[in-house]
Design an enzyme around this catalytic site. Structure first.
Site, PDB file in Angstrom:
ATOM      1  N   CYS A 386       0.832  -1.208   0.000  1.00 44.44           N
ATOM      2  CA  CYS A 386       0.000   0.000   0.000  1.00 44.44           C
ATOM      3  C   CYS A 386       0.864   1.254   0.000  1.00 44.44           C
ATOM      4  O   CYS A 386       1.690   1.454   0.885  1.00 44.44           O
ATOM      5  CB  CYS A 386      -0.924  -0.016   1.222  1.00 44.44           C
ATOM      6  SG  CYS A 386      -1.788   1.548   1.510  1.00 44.44           S
ATOM      7  N   CYS A 389       0.591   3.322   3.182  1.00 49.00           N
ATOM      8  CA  CYS A 389       1.355   2.743   4.293  1.00 49.00           C
ATOM      9  C   CYS A 389       2.843   3.057   4.125  1.00 49.00           C
ATOM     10  O   CYS A 389       3.527   3.412   5.086  1.00 49.00           O
ATOM     11  CB  CYS A 389       1.143   1.230   4.341  1.00 49.00           C
ATOM     12  SG  CYS A 389      -0.564   0.716   4.651  1.00 49.00           S
TER      13      CYS A 389
END
Length: 466
Positions: A386, A389
């Site tokens: 991600c 993230c």
């Protein structure tokens, strides 16, 4: 900082103190003599990475990157104008790496410098990776060199830097740690805390963060990593790769390319090359030092010992990395626990600070069951692929460092794949990343509501609930 270049064609910078700026505050250079010599009308303007564009006798240099803490050209820089305007083509890096897998280090170096020109630099540690500088010199192309001055290098290493600069007629770009961070570390934990609690924290302050700033000014970098260099960690280093850890000039995941020209070269072959080419080397090598880092963390090795055994010798052999190349560490198992640098699917993990606890499903279930916890927790639910993230990794690592020893635990839980349904049903997972705070005396976790994931915002959230 001065850029290390080797080129017969250069932009000359005069020491004139006269000052003239254009209406948009861009430094204006005029042509003096032939079109290869430019003299600045203003020496006081801050040095920035530059694009050369011009018509007639007037040339305007535009800043490529406004960051003032990355590697940028300074007034002592010389470089070939035809390299500056070269654009980097988009191509499959994995395909390129396979194509160059059997190529010589010289061929790999030449390809790297050809493709990226002024947007690539050699990382030089002051050890045997001086071979990289020799290979770059042999290509005949302009090149840049940078080094991380941690403030704790051996005197011999500093003398070696000077020798290398004079031998190749270059200037090395030095990157330094943040003085406030170093001051806080030393005042809080002393000068030699790494002997007691591991070297990662000191390396993060003195090496990893300065490197991160340096690479923000580049599109690619060149390292001296070799597959035979470290037991259990570097055996799968590719020749070329998208850097899995750091960001480049454009920002974001995939914005930096990492070149490892000597990845397939054995250490003894490197030394044969250095002796053959009569390349200057660090005098510490003659004293039994092979891999050279900071003075307190480096010592000579005995005959038959691996070169990395002289680094952080008080720690486990599998942990002999400072964090600069953590994206190349291969998966390993230590005491039954999977090293969380890589997951089983080969994807590089994130949030790998020593201050962050890697929680498994049973660990999360235990946290949920506790109604009277001994310590509060903050946990990020994440997926390593991600981009959001990845973007918050630095701030979360810093948060963990700030909270270390405070009584508040910082954890991570990989919530994609087989764990996604569990996280959605029990942990309020809506999207990645999801951040949860587990108070001491409440059974249910509190979800962080904001999209602001900088360290100050996260600290404000934590302090409001502690």
């Amino acid at each position: 900082m001065a850029l290390a270049f080797s080129s017969s064609t250069s932009i000359g910078f005069s020491s004139s103190s006269s000052s003239t700026l254009s209406h948009n505050d861009q430094p204006v250079f005029k042509v003096s003599g032939n079109t290869n010599n430019f003299q600045p009308l203003d020496r006081s303007h801050r040095a920035l990475p530059l694009n050369v564009s011009g018509n007639g006798g007037l040339v305007t240099l535009k800043a490529l990157n406004a960051r003032n803490d990355s590697i940028v050209p300074s007034a002592a820089t010389t470089f070939a104008p035809d390299v500056v305007e070269k654009s980097v083509e988009v191509e499959d890096i994995d395909k390129l790496s396979k194509h160059l897998e059997d190529a010589s280090p010289l061929e790999i170096m030449d390809k790297a410098l050809e493709k990226y020109g002024n947007d690539i630099a050699i990382a030089f540690s002051g050890a045997e990776d001086v071979a990289l500088i020799e290979y770059a010199h042999l290509t005949g192309r302009p090149f840049r060199v940078f080094s991380l001055d941690t403030g704790r290098l051996n005197p011999e290493t500093y003398k070696f830097f000077d020798t290398v600069e004079k031998h190749y007629n270059i200037r090395i770009e030095y990157m330094f740690p943040d003085s406030v961070e170093v001051q806080a570390l030393v005042r809080t934990k002393g000068l030699f805390s790494f002997y007691e609690d591991g070297h990662q924290e000191c390396c993060r302050v003195r090496k990893v963060r300065p490197l991160r700033r340096a690479l923000k000014g580049l599109r690619a970098w060149i390292t001296g990593q070799r597959k035979d260099q470290s037991p259990g960690t570097r055996s799968e280093v590719p020749v070329v790769q998208v850097d899995p850890v750091f960001e480049g000039l454009e920002g974001g995941s995939g914005s930096l390319v990492k070149w490892n020209p000597v990845a397939n070269v054995a250490g003894n072959d490197i030394w044969s090359f250095l002796r053959t080419m009569d390349v200057p080397v660090n005098s510490l090598h003659a004293q039994g030092y092979v891999s050279i880092g900071c003075e307190p963390c480096t010592r000579a090795v005995l005959p038959g010992q691996h070169e990395r055994e002289g680094r952080w010798w008080w720690e486990d052999a599998k942990a002999k990395e400072c964090g600069l190349h953590k994206g190349n560490l291969k998966e390993d198992t230590v005491n039954g626990n999977v090293n969380d640098t890589l997951h089983a699917n080969g994807r590089v993990d994130i949030f790998s600070s020593n201050d962050i606890v890697n929680l498994t499903r049973p660990g999360m279930e235990n946290l949920l069951k506790m109604e009277d916890r001994k310590d509060p927790w903050i946990v990020v639910l994440y997926a390593p692929w991600c981009q959001f993230c990845q973007a918050m990794e630095a701030s979360y690592d810093e948060l963990a460092e700030k909270l270390s020893g405070s009584g508040l635990k910082v954890g991570k839980f990989r919530a994609d794949g087989d764990e996604k349904a569990f996280a959605q049903q029990n942990l309020q997972l809506g999207s990645f990343p999801t951040i949860l705070f587990f108070p001491k005396h409440l059974s249910s976790p509190i979800k962080y509501p904001s999209e602001k994931r900088d360290v100050d915002s996260l600290l404000a959230f934590v302090n409001a609930l502690r």
